[in-house]
Structure formats: structure tokens, C-alpha cells
Scaffold this active site. Structure first.
Site, PDB file in Angstrom:
ATOM      1  CE  LYS A 127      -1.186  -0.187   4.872  1.00 55.75           C
ATOM      2  NZ  LYS A 127      -0.074   0.599   5.395  1.00 55.75           N
ATOM      3  NE  ARG A 174       8.671  -2.685   5.151  1.00 56.41           N
ATOM      4  CZ  ARG A 174       7.455  -2.419   5.618  1.00 56.41           C
ATOM      5  NH1 ARG A 174       6.458  -2.234   4.791  1.00 56.41           N
ATOM      6  NH2 ARG A 174       7.237  -2.369   6.902  1.00 56.41           N
ATOM      7  NE  ARG A 234      -1.481   0.667  11.643  1.00 60.96           N
ATOM      8  CZ  ARG A 234      -0.464   1.208  10.988  1.00 60.96           C
ATOM      9  NH1 ARG A 234      -0.642   2.207  10.175  1.00 60.96           N
ATOM     10  NH2 ARG A 234       0.749   0.736  11.136  1.00 60.96           N
ATOM     11  NE  ARG A 271       4.513  -3.256  11.440  1.00 64.07           N
ATOM     12  CZ  ARG A 271       5.799  -3.541  11.200  1.00 64.07           C
ATOM     13  NH1 ARG A 271       6.654  -3.641  12.193  1.00 64.07           N
ATOM     14  NH2 ARG A 271       6.227  -3.719   9.972  1.00 64.07           N
ATOM     15  NE  ARG A 295       9.029   0.350   9.079  1.00 66.45           N
ATOM     16  CZ  ARG A 295       7.717   0.405   8.867  1.00 66.45           C
ATOM     17  NH1 ARG A 295       7.253   0.851   7.711  1.00 66.45           N
ATOM     18  NH2 ARG A 295       6.865   0.000   9.788  1.00 66.45           N
TER      19      ARG A 295
HETATM   20  P1  AMP Z   1       3.641   1.873   9.217  1.00 70.21           P
HETATM   21  O1  AMP Z   1       4.732   2.721   8.657  1.00 70.21           O
HETATM   22  O2  AMP Z   1       2.272   2.239   8.698  1.00 70.21           O
HETATM   23  O3  AMP Z   1       3.926   0.402   9.103  1.00 70.21           O
HETATM   24  O4  AMP Z   1       3.584   2.191  10.779  1.00 70.21           O
HETATM   25  C1  AMP Z   1       4.675   1.914  11.606  1.00 70.21           C
HETATM   26  C2  AMP Z   1       4.299   2.094  13.063  1.00 70.21           C
HETATM   27  O5  AMP Z   1       3.876   3.453  13.276  1.00 70.21           O
HETATM   28  C3  AMP Z   1       3.128   1.259  13.559  1.00 70.21           C
HETATM   29  O6  AMP Z   1       3.511  -0.059  13.930  1.00 70.21           O
HETATM   30  C4  AMP Z   1       2.676   2.093  14.754  1.00 70.21           C
HETATM   31  O7  AMP Z   1       3.560   1.928  15.848  1.00 70.21           O
HETATM   32  C5  AMP Z   1       2.850   3.505  14.239  1.00 70.21           C
HETATM   33  N1  AMP Z   1       1.630   4.010  13.550  1.00 70.21           N
HETATM   34  C6  AMP Z   1       1.478   4.274  12.216  1.00 70.21           C
HETATM   35  N2  AMP Z   1       0.228   4.705  11.949  1.00 70.21           N
HETATM   36  C7  AMP Z   1      -0.417   4.717  13.135  1.00 70.21           C
HETATM   37  C8  AMP Z   1      -1.744   5.043  13.542  1.00 70.21           C
HETATM   38  N3  AMP Z   1      -2.669   5.400  12.640  1.00 70.21           N
HETATM   39  N4  AMP Z   1      -2.049   4.958  14.850  1.00 70.21           N
HETATM   40  C9  AMP Z   1      -1.138   4.589  15.760  1.00 70.21           C
HETATM   41  N5  AMP Z   1       0.114   4.228  15.470  1.00 70.21           N
HETATM   42  C10 AMP Z   1       0.480   4.290  14.168  1.00 70.21           C
END
Ligand code: AMP
Length: 204
Positions: free
Chosen positions: A13, A119, A85, A163, A152
């Protein structure tokens, strides 16, 4: 167009949101990137949530997102990636803006885990690569800006499983909230085909 891109980790995505945001000339807003870019006293707290694969608390997240929406580039629409989320975040978002369409990208879990473990991210421009399937031209160097690529810190198998568990439990039910506005796309058919499928389903 105000779009949400939803799908489990590494469903593609983020990659698709970047491509489509360029095509439609609307900004790509990734809440993960917003959190990663926070500087100052909140940084340590945010990192500790992220490194464990846990969600940052809703109120803090929405505060950061509201700040982002104040920028003029969101006037003609946006692609929101990684938010909401959970249902509480979806309800909070309803109070700030209206969403036209939700793009759900689905892939099976094992494929997702392999994608995440391979990744590679560019910390400078946000480009994404995969050490097996989408290698940079020069090992560990970003094709787009020449910076060194990194993995990451939260791309460990343990954090990934956490996650995915949160996605199944809290995020999937959000799709119900947007019933009638969701378009579903298979994320396992190659980057180009996925982009075409999304554009086709959005009719743009
Ligand atoms: P992502 O880059 O979308 O995989 O997000 C990485 C991490 O950022 C997640 O595992 C959460 O710890 C935090 N995170 C990202 N988006 C949100 C959200 N909408 N609400 C809370 N935590 C978030």
C-alpha cells in the site's frame, strides 16, 4: 479525491500510495512516516511504541495528523496511508474530513511476512525496495536519491507478527465503517498490475 489506502503491512500500500499520489497529483500522507519524522521530546516515546509494533495512542496520533492537514497541499485531496488503524481513529477522522473512497489491498499473511523481512527503505526520500524482488540498481543505495538504504527497526519477525495481529483484530473492522466506499484489489499481481487495477476501480 480523498482516499484511504488500507491493507496489512507490506501489502504494497505504501508503494501504491506513492505511485498513485504522483499520478493524481495529491499528497501521500503516511502516518508511519509522520511519526518517524517527529523530532524533539516526543521522539523517544514514539520510537518505543513503534519498535514493539504497537500503535501510538489515538489522541497523539490524531493531533499529529491534524497538523499535517493544515498544509495547503491537502486542499485538492490526499491519500492517507496507515490511518485509521481502529474504529476510534475512523470516528475521529470523520470529524476532520470526509473520505471519498477506500482502497483495500489484500495479500496472504506468509507472503506479507517474507516481503517485510526483505524490505529496504530510503530514510531520505521514502522510496521502498525489496532485497529479493525489487532490488536497487546498486546494492543498498537508493535509485531515486542515492542515499544508503536501511531496514526499519520494527521489521523484525516478532514486531511484524504483532502488527499483523493488530491489523486483523482492530483495523479490518474499520472496512465495515466505510461500507459502500471500499474497492478491493489483489496485492499479489505485481506492482504495475496493482496500480492499473486501483486506477480502474477508482475510475480515474
Ligand atoms: P507503518 O509505517 O504504517 O507500518 O507504521 C509503523 C508504526 O507506526 C506502527 O507499527 C505504529 O507503531 C505507528 N503508527 C502508524 N500509523 C499509526 C496510527 N494510525 N495509529 C497509531 N500508530 C500508528
Amino acid at each position: 479525491m480523498r482516499l484511504l489506502f488500507m491493507g496489512p503491512q507490506a501489502s504494497g500500500k505504501g508503494t501504491q500510495a506513492k505511485i498513485i499520489s504522483k499520478k493524481l497529483e495529491i499528497p501521500h500522507i503516511s502516518t508511519g512516516d509522520l511519526l518517524r519524522n517527529v523530532e524533539g521530546e516526543l521522539k523517544e516515546e514514539i520510537d518505543s511504541y513503534m519498535n514493539q509494533g504497537m500503535l501510538y495512542p489515538d489522541e497523539g496520533m490524531i493531533r499529529i495528523l491534524k497538523e499535517r492537514f493544515k498544509e495547503d497541499d491537502t486542499d485538492n485531496g490526499f491519500i492517507l496511508d496507515g490511518f485509521p488503524r481502529n474504529l476510534k481513529q475512523a470516528e475521529m477522522l470523520d470529524e476532520i474530513t470526509e473520505i471519498d473512497k477506500v482502497v483495500e489491498i489484500h495479500v496472504d499473511e506468509e507472503r506479507t511476512i517474507q516481503r517485510i523481512l526483505n524490505r529496504l527503505n530510503c530514510p531520505n526520500c521514502g522510496a521502498l525496495f525489496n532485497a529479493v524482488k525489487h532490488k536497487p540498481k546498486v546494492e543498498n543505495i537508493c535509485d531515486d536519491c542515492g542515499s544508503g538504504l536501511i531496514k526499519r527497526k520494527d521489521d523484525t519477525e516478532e514486531a511484524i507478527r504483532k502488527r499483523l495481529e493488530i491489523y486483523e483484530r482492530d483495523t479490518k473492522p474499520v472496512l465495515e465503517h466505510y461500507k459502500g466506499r471500499v474497492v478491493r484489489v489483489d496485492g499479489g499481481i505485481g506492482i504495475k498490475n496493482v496500480t492499473e487495477a486501483i486506477l480502474e476501480k477508482l475510475k480515474v
